[in-house]
Design a protein around this motif. Sequence first.
Motif, PDB file in Angstrom:
ATOM      1  N   CYS A  16     -15.520 -56.659   3.860  1.00 28.69           N
ATOM      2  CA  CYS A  16     -15.383 -57.146   5.228  1.00 28.69           C
ATOM      3  C   CYS A  16     -16.354 -56.382   6.123  1.00 28.69           C
ATOM      4  O   CYS A  16     -16.370 -55.158   6.133  1.00 28.69           O
ATOM      5  N   TYR A  18     -16.253 -56.217   9.264  1.00 27.15           N
ATOM      6  CA  TYR A  18     -15.586 -55.692  10.447  1.00 27.15           C
ATOM      7  C   TYR A  18     -14.841 -54.393  10.171  1.00 27.15           C
ATOM      8  O   TYR A  18     -14.816 -53.504  11.000  1.00 27.15           O
ATOM      9  N   HIS A  32      -8.610 -62.816   4.832  1.00 27.54           N
ATOM     10  CA  HIS A  32      -8.464 -61.555   5.553  1.00 27.54           C
ATOM     11  C   HIS A  32      -9.121 -61.637   6.919  1.00 27.54           C
ATOM     12  O   HIS A  32      -8.523 -61.250   7.929  1.00 27.54           O
ATOM     13  N   ARG A  33     -10.350 -62.134   6.947  1.00 25.55           N
ATOM     14  CA  ARG A  33     -11.054 -62.232   8.232  1.00 25.55           C
ATOM     15  C   ARG A  33     -10.306 -63.126   9.211  1.00 25.55           C
ATOM     16  O   ARG A  33     -10.197 -62.812  10.391  1.00 25.55           O
ATOM     17  N   HIS A  37      -9.065 -60.550  11.836  1.00 27.86           N
ATOM     18  CA  HIS A  37     -10.171 -60.486  12.789  1.00 27.86           C
ATOM     19  C   HIS A  37     -10.476 -61.862  13.397  1.00 27.86           C
ATOM     20  O   HIS A  37     -11.643 -62.261  13.458  1.00 27.86           O
ATOM     21  N   LEU A  41     -14.738 -64.043  14.623  1.00 27.21           N
ATOM     22  CA  LEU A  41     -15.334 -64.953  13.645  1.00 27.21           C
ATOM     23  C   LEU A  41     -16.307 -65.934  14.284  1.00 27.21           C
ATOM     24  O   LEU A  41     -16.092 -66.404  15.398  1.00 27.21           O
ATOM     25  N   GLU A  45     -17.427 -68.781   9.481  1.00 21.96           N
ATOM     26  CA  GLU A  45     -16.299 -67.984   8.980  1.00 21.96           C
ATOM     27  C   GLU A  45     -14.969 -68.665   9.266  1.00 21.96           C
ATOM     28  O   GLU A  45     -14.047 -68.593   8.451  1.00 21.96           O
TER      29      GLU A  45
END
Length: 85
Positions: A16, A18, A32-33, A37, A41, A45
């Motif tokens: 990742c 981030y 996960h992103r 997060h 994005l 994404e």
Amino acid sequence: MTDDYDVPADAETYECRYCGRPFAREEWLALHRGLDHPAQLDDDEVAAFRAAHEAEESALGNFRLRALGALVVIYFCLLMIYALV
């Protein structure tokens, strides 16, 4: 909080950008992103997250149906055994 991940040296990982967390599959990284997060994005994404989420939901739905079918079969087998004994 610093997380340390024990990843084998020869393992292919997707990291990742981030938070630096490694994942074994690209789909897991997309999930996960999207979950951890979402505000950071870009459009690609977000599309990857949605596709991975739909695939995960489909697989989970199939698992639930199979598990329910297995429970029904086990229940009726035990019921027949109880009726015969």
